[in-house]
Every structure is written in structure tokens, then in C-alpha cells.
Design a protein around this motif. Structure first.
Motif, PDB file in Angstrom:
ATOM      1  N   ALA A 197       0.838  -1.209   0.000  1.00 59.71           N
ATOM      2  CA  ALA A 197       0.000   0.000   0.000  1.00 59.71           C
ATOM      3  C   ALA A 197       0.871   1.257   0.000  1.00 59.71           C
ATOM      4  CB  ALA A 197      -0.922  -0.017   1.214  1.00 59.71           C
ATOM      5  N   ALA A 198       1.971   1.237   0.741  1.00 58.53           N
ATOM      6  CA  ALA A 198       2.876   2.398   0.783  1.00 58.53           C
ATOM      7  C   ALA A 198       3.523   2.630  -0.580  1.00 58.53           C
ATOM      8  CB  ALA A 198       3.951   2.187   1.853  1.00 58.53           C
ATOM      9  N   ILE A 199       3.874   1.551  -1.283  1.00 61.31           N
ATOM     10  CA  ILE A 199       4.458   1.679  -2.622  1.00 61.31           C
ATOM     11  C   ILE A 199       3.433   2.271  -3.585  1.00 61.31           C
ATOM     12  CG2 ILE A 199       5.290   0.362  -4.630  1.00 61.31           C
ATOM     13  CD1 ILE A 199       6.705  -1.509  -2.615  1.00 61.31           C
ATOM     14  N   ALA A 200       2.207   1.788  -3.506  1.00 60.02           N
ATOM     15  CA  ALA A 200       1.151   2.293  -4.386  1.00 60.02           C
ATOM     16  C   ALA A 200       0.885   3.779  -4.128  1.00 60.02           C
ATOM     17  CB  ALA A 200      -0.125   1.489  -4.180  1.00 60.02           C
ATOM     18  N   GLU A 201       0.871   4.159  -2.858  1.00 59.71           N
ATOM     19  CA  GLU A 201       0.648   5.562  -2.520  1.00 59.71           C
ATOM     20  C   GLU A 201       1.804   6.435  -3.018  1.00 59.71           C
ATOM     21  OE1 GLU A 201       0.461   8.359   1.435  1.00 59.71           O
ATOM     22  OE2 GLU A 201      -0.343   6.323   1.586  1.00 59.71           O
ATOM     23  N   ALA A 202       3.024   5.969  -2.816  1.00 58.37           N
ATOM     24  CA  ALA A 202       4.192   6.736  -3.261  1.00 58.37           C
ATOM     25  C   ALA A 202       4.231   6.828  -4.783  1.00 58.37           C
ATOM     26  CB  ALA A 202       5.467   6.091  -2.731  1.00 58.37           C
ATOM     27  N   ARG A 203       3.823   5.756  -5.456  1.00 57.38           N
ATOM     28  CA  ARG A 203       3.810   5.744  -6.923  1.00 57.38           C
ATOM     29  C   ARG A 203       2.817   6.779  -7.458  1.00 57.38           C
ATOM     30  NH1 ARG A 203       3.525  -0.032  -8.913  1.00 57.38           N
ATOM     31  NH2 ARG A 203       5.777   0.074  -8.767  1.00 57.38           N
ATOM     32  N   GLU A 219      12.844  10.684  -8.412  1.00 59.14           N
ATOM     33  CA  GLU A 219      13.168  11.551  -7.278  1.00 59.14           C
ATOM     34  C   GLU A 219      12.152  11.383  -6.146  1.00 59.14           C
ATOM     35  OE1 GLU A 219      13.801  15.558  -8.520  1.00 59.14           O
ATOM     36  OE2 GLU A 219      14.997  14.935 -10.240  1.00 59.14           O
ATOM     37  N   ASN A 220      11.528  10.231  -6.082  1.00 63.53           N
ATOM     38  CA  ASN A 220      10.488   9.983  -5.089  1.00 63.53           C
ATOM     39  C   ASN A 220      11.098   9.174  -3.931  1.00 63.53           C
ATOM     40  OD1 ASN A 220       8.264   9.083  -3.635  1.00 63.53           O
ATOM     41  ND2 ASN A 220       6.960   9.023  -5.458  1.00 63.53           N
ATOM     42  N   ALA A 221      11.505   9.859  -2.862  1.00 62.19           N
ATOM     43  CA  ALA A 221      12.163   9.217  -1.724  1.00 62.19           C
ATOM     44  C   ALA A 221      11.240   8.222  -1.026  1.00 62.19           C
ATOM     45  CB  ALA A 221      12.659  10.266  -0.740  1.00 62.19           C
ATOM     46  N   GLU A 222       9.962   8.554  -0.920  1.00 62.39           N
ATOM     47  CA  GLU A 222       9.008   7.645  -0.276  1.00 62.39           C
ATOM     48  C   GLU A 222       8.926   6.317  -1.025  1.00 62.39           C
ATOM     49  OE1 GLU A 222       5.286   9.664  -0.086  1.00 62.39           O
ATOM     50  OE2 GLU A 222       5.968  11.077   1.444  1.00 62.39           O
ATOM     51  N   TYR A 223       8.908   6.395  -2.339  1.00 65.79           N
ATOM     52  CA  TYR A 223       8.840   5.192  -3.164  1.00 65.79           C
ATOM     53  C   TYR A 223      10.081   4.331  -2.953  1.00 65.79           C
ATOM     54  CZ  TYR A 223       8.901   2.219  -7.309  1.00 65.79           C
ATOM     55  OH  TYR A 223       8.970   1.147  -8.149  1.00 65.79           O
ATOM     56  N   HIS A 224      11.256   4.961  -3.020  1.00 61.19           N
ATOM     57  CA  HIS A 224      12.507   4.206  -2.876  1.00 61.19           C
ATOM     58  C   HIS A 224      12.631   3.600  -1.475  1.00 61.19           C
ATOM     59  CE1 HIS A 224      14.000   5.147  -6.832  1.00 61.19           C
ATOM     60  NE2 HIS A 224      13.690   6.432  -6.634  1.00 61.19           N
TER      61      HIS A 224
END
Length: 158
Positions: free
Chosen positions: A31-37, A44-49
């Protein structure tokens, strides 16, 4: 392939961790990956990485636990009946003959050893020195900080 010994309690603890990783952590990370995506540019998406890195660690731990549990030989300590001799699974009360300090350890498999919980690996120097001894016996072993002398006060299987 040799099977690593593990206590029934240790096996249950590892299985509970595996279940938590699969049923709670894995979905939360997805869910966190989907939200960050959804935030856009992934370069440049630190949350995704960060979420992907956490996913990698979690999947690695899941694979590790599955491999460990598939090769472990579960030993029910309560069913052992070695008398007052120390064998795998024994909970041993010891007295340091030099300082008079009392300490309690349980001898467990390498997979579940945790000195903070007083669970010592069967392959550790102190466990190897204890195996085969009985209540009332004195023994010594070489610890990292020198030779230690202990007396076995009690041996039990819980």
C-alpha cells in the motif's frame, strides 16, 4: 542436508514472525508503494525508494524464515526425560563460583539463540561445556573475557 534443532517454542515464535510479515507487513508495504507511486516521478520519489527498500528487506526475511523452518527439526523439550542431565532444551540455573552471581539459561538451537532472553545456542562454548553435566556439577569454560567457573544449581525441562 543436516537439520538444525529448534525448540517447539522457538519454532512457534519464528512461525508467528513469518505470519506477521506475510499478513501485516507485506500488505502495508504494498500500500505504501502504491501511494508513493501515485505521487508521480519515481526517479526523485524518496518515499517510493524507501518503501521498495523496506519491501526488499521484508521479502528477504520471509525467504530466510521459510528456509530456516523448512530445514529445522522441532524438538518438544517437555517430552524429553534425561533426568537431571543437561541436554538440548534444558533450562539451567548456574552460580558463578567466582562472584556468587546466579544466572539462568536455556540451551536452544542456533536459529533461536538470543542472549538478551537468556537463550544460548547449543553450539556456544558455555552450552558445549554444560552438555552431559548434572545438577551439582562444577565446570569451567573459556569465555571471551577469560576462564569462567560455574556450578550447576538446577536443571529442568519446561
Amino acid at each position: 542436508m543436516s537439520r538444525a534443532p529448534i525448540t517447539k517454542t522457538g519454532s512457534e515464535r519464528l512461525r508467528a514472525e513469518l505470519e506477521r510479515l506475510k499478513s501485516v507487513e507485506r500488505p502495508r508495504i504494498i500500500a505504501a508503494i502504491a501511494e508513493a507511486r501515485a505521487h508521480g516521478d519515481l526517479k526523485e520519489n524518496a518515499e517510493y525508494h524507501a518503501a521498495r527498500e523496506l519491501q526488499s528487506f521484508t521479502e528477504g526475511r520471509i525467504a530466510q524464515l521459510e528456509a530456516l523452518l523448512s530445514t529445522a527439526e522441532v524438538i518438544d523439550v517437555a517430552r524429553l526425560n534425561p533426568g537431571n542431565r543437561v541436554v538440548f532444551g534444558a533450562t539451567v540455573d548456574l552460580e558463578d563460583e567466582d562472584s556468587g552471581t546466579l544466572v539462568t539459561y536455556q540451551i536452544v538451537g542456533d536459529l533461536e539463540a538470543d542472549i538478551k532472553q537468556r537463550l544460548i545456542a547449543v553450539s556456544s562454548p558455555i552450552a558445549r561445556a554444560l552438555i552431559g553435566k548434572s545438577a551439582g556439577d562444577s565446570f569451567e569454560f573459556t569465555a571471551p573475557n577469560g576462564v569462567k567457573h560455574y556450578e550447576i544449581i538446577d536443571v529442568r525441562y519446561e
